[in-house]
Write an enzyme that holds these catalytic residues in place. Structure first.
Site, PDB file in Angstrom:
ATOM      1  N   GLY A  16      39.100  31.776   5.702  1.00 19.68           N
ATOM      2  CA  GLY A  16      39.807  30.532   5.931  1.00 19.68           C
ATOM      3  C   GLY A  16      41.295  30.758   6.052  1.00 19.68           C
ATOM      4  O   GLY A  16      41.757  31.814   6.500  1.00 19.68           O
TER       5      GLY A  16
ATOM      6  N   SER B 273      31.021  34.788   5.334  1.00 24.64           N
ATOM      7  CA  SER B 273      30.791  33.611   4.513  1.00 24.64           C
ATOM      8  C   SER B 273      29.593  32.914   5.123  1.00 24.64           C
ATOM      9  O   SER B 273      29.165  33.237   6.242  1.00 24.64           O
ATOM     10  CB  SER B 273      32.003  32.679   4.466  1.00 24.64           C
ATOM     11  OG  SER B 273      32.191  32.036   5.714  1.00 24.64           O
TER      12      SER B 273
ATOM     13  N   ARG C 281      38.619  31.839  -7.279  1.00 22.12           N
ATOM     14  CA  ARG C 281      38.134  31.123  -8.453  1.00 22.12           C
ATOM     15  C   ARG C 281      37.258  32.057  -9.272  1.00 22.12           C
ATOM     16  O   ARG C 281      36.417  32.781  -8.729  1.00 22.12           O
ATOM     17  CB  ARG C 281      37.339  29.874  -8.057  1.00 22.12           C
ATOM     18  CG  ARG C 281      38.183  28.757  -7.460  1.00 22.12           C
ATOM     19  CD  ARG C 281      39.132  28.161  -8.489  1.00 22.12           C
ATOM     20  NE  ARG C 281      39.915  27.050  -7.944  1.00 22.12           N
ATOM     21  CZ  ARG C 281      41.121  27.186  -7.411  1.00 22.12           C
ATOM     22  NH1 ARG C 281      41.672  28.400  -7.328  1.00 22.12           N
ATOM     23  NH2 ARG C 281      41.765  26.128  -6.962  1.00 22.12           N
TER      24      ARG C 281
ATOM     25  N   GLU D 127      41.265  29.494 -19.144  1.00 22.21           N
ATOM     26  CA  GLU D 127      42.706  29.686 -18.973  1.00 22.21           C
ATOM     27  C   GLU D 127      43.474  28.671 -19.800  1.00 22.21           C
ATOM     28  O   GLU D 127      43.082  27.501 -19.831  1.00 22.21           O
ATOM     29  CB  GLU D 127      43.082  29.533 -17.483  1.00 22.21           C
ATOM     30  CG  GLU D 127      42.453  30.588 -16.595  1.00 22.21           C
ATOM     31  CD  GLU D 127      42.881  30.474 -15.136  1.00 22.21           C
ATOM     32  OE1 GLU D 127      43.770  29.641 -14.834  1.00 22.21           O
ATOM     33  OE2 GLU D 127      42.333  31.194 -14.299  1.00 22.21           O
TER      34      GLU D 127
ATOM     35  N   HIS E 256      46.905  34.112 -13.536  1.00 23.33           N
ATOM     36  CA  HIS E 256      46.774  33.068 -12.515  1.00 23.33           C
ATOM     37  C   HIS E 256      48.127  32.763 -11.869  1.00 23.33           C
ATOM     38  O   HIS E 256      48.629  31.640 -11.924  1.00 23.33           O
ATOM     39  CB  HIS E 256      46.159  31.799 -13.093  1.00 23.33           C
ATOM     40  CG  HIS E 256      45.468  30.977 -12.032  1.00 23.33           C
ATOM     41  ND1 HIS E 256      44.466  30.092 -12.308  1.00 23.33           N
ATOM     42  CD2 HIS E 256      45.644  30.913 -10.678  1.00 23.33           C
ATOM     43  CE1 HIS E 256      44.048  29.523 -11.196  1.00 23.33           C
ATOM     44  NE2 HIS E 256      44.757  30.004 -10.191  1.00 23.33           N
TER      45      HIS E 256
END
Length: 319
Positions: free
Chosen positions: A155, A176, A238, A267, A286
């Site tokens: 993407g 994908s 993710r 987190e 992150h």
């Protein structure tokens, strides 16, 4: 009456310096909260007296149960124009307006390559040894030129990661569930025959998929076992896309050469979490979207969102 605005998870104390909050004048009192509020009870207690909340990315879930416990809340501003942890139906039912901001894909692309290059050339180990009087050269770097970069997802972010790989002279393939040969060719990369083929043939695998029912747990023990023992995995997307226990086992047993991880199942990461001490792991807290330019966009447009709401004409409404 003066409204109160809470800015959540301002870990670096950068929120108020990244935008001109004075534009809100005396209409809004802005309070930046530096510490993460873990759990619904903590959030409900801390935010009970606020009319506006600014939340960064998807760090804090806002389910209907929490929204119902915040009777003063009228405006929720989330950075980015997509947020999967806000219950929009509940927000509407309780009269809470939800707005977003623009977000750049450049920072996560750059961090992906920082992790990949750091892994390939042993940057952390070699720098640490040099600064601590350790051995002069202890690793042999992995080459990028001529090696295969496999992308799970092509993407907005994945395609830009692909472009950098091609510039390094890498052979780039992607897969994908919805990726077509035509879309892959547009990005100048090969369409892998399947997920298994991509994992088995790539020297570096990088994850750039959105989290959903089809991608949750996409890489488990069986999939990681397909990777070459000298291959590296990078995940700046993710955490739930990669089975965390399976990844830890693969790292501990040396079944892959290493991993670069920026996202975690919990987190902030607890001090005792095994990811903090896993071997062959280059981990960052992150930082994918954490950059000066992105923060200027997030918080600058958060101010705009609040201004527009106060004028009765909300902008960038979500979902």
């Amino acid at each position: 009456m003066r409204l109160r605005c809470a800015v959540l998870d301002d870990y670096q104390g950068a929120a108020t310096a990244s935008a001109d909050w004075s534009l809100l004048g005396d209409r809004v009192e802005v309070v930046a909260l530096r510490e993460h509020l873990a759990g619904e009870d903590a959030l409900a207690g801390a935010l009970a007296d606020y009319d506006i909340v600014v939340t960064l990315r998807e760090r804090v879930p806002f389910p209907g149960s929490l929204i119902a416990r915040l009777p003063r809340l009228k405006l929720l501003v989330a950075s980015g124009m997509r947020n999967s942890v806000i219950d929009y139906t509940a927000a509407e039912a309780h009269g809470v307006t939800v707005c977003g901001t623009a977000s750049s894909s450049t920072p996560p692309v750059e961090l992906t390559w920082a992790l990949l290059l750091g892994l390939a050339r042993g940057i952390v180990e070699e720098s640490g040894a040099l600064r601590s009087g350790g051995p002069w050269q202890s690793t042999v770097g992995a080459d990028l030129h001529g090696r295969r970069l496999g992308l799970l997802g092509l993407g907005k972010i994945g395609s830009r990661v692909a472009g950098v790989g091609l510039a390094f002279g890498m052979r780039v393939s992607a897969w994908s569930q919805n990726l077509t040969k035509e879309r892959a060719e547009e990005a100048g990369v090969e369409l892998a025959a399947g997920k298994e083929d991509l994992l088995a043939t790539s020297d570096f695998v990088s994850v750039h998929l959105a989290l959903g029912e089809r991608t949750r747990g996409l890489l488990g023990a069986a999939e990681l076992a397909l990777m070459k023992p000298n291959a590296y995995l990078v995940n700046t997307s993710r955490a739930a896309i990669v089975d965390q226990d399976a990844l830890l086992a693969a790292l501990r047993e040396g079944r892959i050469a290493g991993a670069g991880i920026d996202v975690f199942d919990v987190e902030p990461l607890p001090a005792s979490h095994p990811m903090r001490t896993a071997p062959r792991l280059l981990a960052t807290p992150h930082l994918g979207y954490v950059s000066r330019a992105n923060y200027a966009t997030y918080y600058g447009q958060a101010v705009e969102d609040i201004q527009a709401y106060l004028e009765g004409s909300p902008v960038r409404r979500l979902p």
